[in-house]
Structure formats: structure tokens, C-alpha cells
Design an enzyme around this catalytic site. Structure first.
Site, mmCIF file in Angstrom:
data_model
loop_
_atom_site.group_PDB
_atom_site.id
_atom_site.type_symbol
_atom_site.label_atom_id
_atom_site.label_comp_id
_atom_site.label_asym_id
_atom_site.label_seq_id
_atom_site.Cartn_x
_atom_site.Cartn_y
_atom_site.Cartn_z
ATOM 1 N N ASP A 187 0.867 -1.183 0.000
ATOM 2 C CA ASP A 187 0.000 0.000 0.000
ATOM 3 C C ASP A 187 0.900 1.229 0.000
ATOM 4 O O ASP A 187 2.051 1.140 -0.412
ATOM 5 C CB ASP A 187 -0.965 -0.017 1.191
ATOM 6 N N HIS A 215 1.976 1.721 -3.151
ATOM 7 C CA HIS A 215 1.135 2.665 -3.887
ATOM 8 C C HIS A 215 1.806 4.026 -3.998
ATOM 9 O O HIS A 215 1.144 5.014 -4.323
ATOM 10 C CB HIS A 215 -0.229 2.794 -3.217
#
Length: 435
Positions: free
Chosen positions: A254, A277
């Protein structure tokens, strides 16, 4: 007589100190350098201190939470709590550590949380922001955590049971603890340790000032391919002034680094992000009528590998959201490889249809942004697009500059840079979105 009284006083003090010990604990004065060296309670970067040790856990169910709290209290005000190399310390109860003042914690062993989901769902510290909970919270001033050890969130059971759910789903009631959280902390530093398998975000700093991480490794992985770590961000923050991350590696699935509302004076240098991310400013603008800002960030010498995003700015859109600004942000000397969206301005966050985003655009202004010396490759997932800067019609996007951009795509040449709604020259040729 004076000698007798002095001896009596010293004996009484010694007796009191011994009486205060709990089983398996030890208090070593800073003057006893031999004893400090024997237990490993010494570090060349920090002066010797009164050092406290506590008993380790006998197994993964032996909760030493009370011992740990005792050790923290006795190391407070100028001492050090030592968690020894080769030992494990299991925490099975929530801990409020917001009373700290001039303390060091030397983590050379493993500090591990239990995975008693039913207990932690009922016993935690809760925050309204994105329904966040944590095992413990740290606060106060002049707090140093350092060592070669492991902070283990023991997240596998949480990954298994949360599979298929979403943290931002308004109906979600399966809350997962954050591994390390500060609240009302000033001058807190973390150095050298590894953070493993947080059930949710790895670090969250709230209402804190001068937070620094150096030489830290953050990793989240799953042994179950159908239940991967989710929302396991490396760094998140809320109402923080002064956030520094240097010489750190993050592999979490993430956001690698993602300051949230009202974070200012950010410095990141020598950061490696794999399977993330990206390094994101935001998201901000989530809550109706609330003004958020992210301002004054300098991000330098970052490598982003095998990720969803690279350098990203993100803000919420929708019918009931907030407003604010992302201002004075520099991304410089960024290496990006095999990443879906290397450079992106996303003002249609989160999980919102294009039609709704167009009807209720973001109200977050994006100004004074510099992307300089950005190189590498995209994954090709977005075709030849390597940078996508689409500004909301309800926001101001100005003074955005791209300099020395050397990004390519396996989907073909020439690489494409999309810009839409951005005021002024951005420094490179760009085209309107094909959508």
C-alpha cells in the site's frame, strides 16, 4: 555520626530500589558501565543512562504487558528500557504511553503483539479519522526508540479475516490495529529497527511535532495468497508539523509514505519503496466542510519499484467532502521502475465513478509543485502515459513544473504526459486526457 547516617540513608535507598523491582527485572545505574555492557544496554550514539531490563516472554502467549509498562515508567525521566537481543516480549493488553519525558527504548529483541482479534476489537484506542485503532499510543517529549530488533504486528490472522473488505467502506466494523501510533508527541525518533506485518497502517502520527525515522525497514507479507496485507501503509500522519524519514526501506503493498491532513514541513531522503502505492501527498479533503492542508514537503533520492503509483498527489471528490490545499511540494531525483502510474495528480479519490467526480469535483487546490529529475519506466498498464496531471474544475492548479523527466513505457514511444486544467506552462509538452 555523619558516616553512620549516610550509610543508613544509602542502605534505605537501596532497599527501596530493590523493593520496587518486579520478578525478572533489573535496574542498572548509568555509572555501572560493566553491567551495562554485559546486558547490551549501551549504544555508541547515545550516552549511558540508567538502564531497565524486564523479563522476556516464555512463549507467544506469555503476556508481559504489565512488565513492559513497569519498565517504561522506571526508564522515564532520563533512563533507558532495554529489550534484549534474542528475547521475545509479547504484548497482549492495550497500553497508554502518553506520559513520556526524556526516555530511550533500546529494542534489540522482538516486541510482538498477540493476534487475539476479539480482545483487540474491544480493547484499543479509537480515532474517528478513517476509523483507526491501535494497540498502544506513545506521547510526551524527547522519546528515542532505537536498536536492531523487531516490532512485530503479527498480522496474518488480521489479513485472513479482513480479506475482501475495505477500510473506507462506511459499513466496515472490522477494525485492525495500527502498529505504532504517536499522539501529542514532541521530538520522537525511531532508528534502526524493523517493523513487520502490521494489521493495518504501520505508523500513524497524530497531533505531533518533530517526528523522525532513520534506517528503518518496514515489511508486510502474507503466507495466504488469497489474503494479502491491505492498508498496510508505511507512514501516515494527521496534524503533524515536522516529519522526517531517511535511509528507510518499505515493502508493504500500500502507500509507502502518505501524510494525511494538516501535515507540514516534511522531509524524505533515501527511501526505497517496493510493491507500494507510492509516495503520496494525501489523501486530503475527505470529510464534509473540513479544510485540510499538506504543505512544505521535500522528497529527494527515492526509488519506487513494482508499484501502483510513484509520485502522487491525491484529493477527495464527491457530494459530501471537504476542501483545502496541497502546496509547495518537491519531488527530486526519483527513480521509478515497473510502476503503473509514475507521476499522478488524482483528484477523483476515493473509489468514485467518473460521472460523480465530474458532478462533484474536488475542492483541493494544488500549487507550487515541482517534479525534477524523474526517471525510469512505467509498467505499461496505462499505455504510453507516464505522467497524468488532471486538475479538478473546482480547484486551482498552478505553478506545477516538470523538469528533466526521463520516463518510458513498454507500451511504446514516445511516452505521453497528460495535463488538463493546470494553469500555465508545466515545462514539458503535454496533451489532454483521452477520457
Amino acid at each position: 555520626m555523619k558516616f553512620f547516617l549516610a550509610t543508613l540513608f544509602a542502605s534505605a535507598v537501596s532497599s527501596i530500589a530493590v523493593d520496587r523491582l518486579i520478578p525478572g527485572a533489573q535496574i542498572i545505574p548509568e555509572s555501572d558501565t560493566r553491567a551495562l555492557l554485559r546486558v547490551g544496554g549501551h549504544h555508541d550514539k547515545y550516552h549511558d543512562r540508567r538502564t531497565i531490563t524486564i523479563r522476556p516472554s516464555r512463549n507467544d502467549t506469555d503476556d508481559v504487558s504489565r512488565d513492559f509498562l513497569w519498565g517504561i515508567k522506571h526508564a522515564n525521566h532520563g533512563g533507558r528500557l532495554l529489550l534484549k537481543k534474542g528475547e521475545k516480549y509479547v504484548i497482549g493488553r492495550k497500553l497508554d504511553l502518553t506520559f513520556l519525558d526524556d526516555i530511550e527504548v533500546q529494542l534489540d529483541g522482538e516486541l510482538k503483539f498477540t493476534d487475539d482479534v476479539s480482545y483487540w476489537q474491544e480493547n484499543n484506542f479509537y480515532y474517528d479519522f478513517q476509523k483507526s485503532i491501535t494497540f498502544w499510543r506513545w506521547g510526551g517529549k524527547d522519546i528515542k526508540i532505537f536498536g536492531t530488533g523487531l516490532l512485530n504486528g503479527n498480522g496474518q490472522r488480521w489479513y485472513n479475516e479482513f480479506a475482501g473488505q475495505e477500510i473506507l467502506d462506511p459499513d466496515n466494523e472490522y477494525y485492525r490495529p495500527i502498529l505504532f501510533l504517536t499522539e501529542n508527541a514532541t521530538r520522537i525518533s525511531v532508528e534502526g529497527i524493523t517493523q513487520l506485518n502490521s494489521p493495518c497502517w504501520t505508523n500513524f502520527f497524530i497531533q505531533s511535532k518533530d517526528v523522525s525515522f532513520d534506517d528503518v525497514y518496514i515489511h508486510a507479507f502474507s503466507t495466504n495468497k488469497s489474503a494479502l496485507p491491505k492498508n498496510s501503509d508505511g507512514f501516515d500522519s494527521l496534524n503533524v508539523d515536522g516529519l522526517t524519514v531517511t535511509n528507510t526501506r518499505v515493502d508493504v503493498g500500500d502507500d509507502c509514505f502518505s501524510p494525511k491532513p494538516n501535515t507540514t514541513n516534511i522531509f524524505v531522503q533515501n527511501l526505497l519503496c517496493n510493491n507500494t502505492h507510492g509516495v503520496s501527498m494525501g489523501s486530503i479533503g475527505q470529510y464534509p466542510g473540513v479544510m485540510d492542508i499538506i504543505e512544505h514537503a521535500y522528497i529527494e533520492n527515492v526509488t519506487l519499484l513494482n508499484g501502483q503509483n510513484g509520485a502522487r498527489l491525491k484529493a477527495w471528490a464527491g457530494q459530501d467532502v471537504g476542501y483545502g490545499r496541497i502546496n509547495n511540494i518537491t519531488y527530486k531525483n526519483i527513480r521509478i521502475e515497473n510502476t503503473d502510474a509514475p507521476v499522478v495528480l488524482d483528484q477523483c479519490y476515493f473509489d468514485i465513478e467518473a460521472a460523480e467526480c465530474a458532478q462533484y469535483p474536488s475542492q483541493v487546490n494544488v500549487t507550487n509543485i515541482l517534479f525534477e529529475n524523474i526517471s525510469g519506466t512505467s509498467s505499461g498498464k496505462n499505455g504510453k502515459v507516464v505522467a497524468d496531471l488532471v486538475c479538478s474544475p473546482n480547484a486551482v492548479c498552478s505553478d506545477i513544473q516538470l523538469k528533466n523527466i526521463n520516463l518510458t513505457s513498454p507500451a511504446g514511444s514516445p511516452p505521453e504526459i497528460v495535463c488538463e486544467g493546470v494553469q500555465g506552462d508545466i515545462g514539458v509538452e503535454c496533451q489532454a486526457s483521452a477520457d
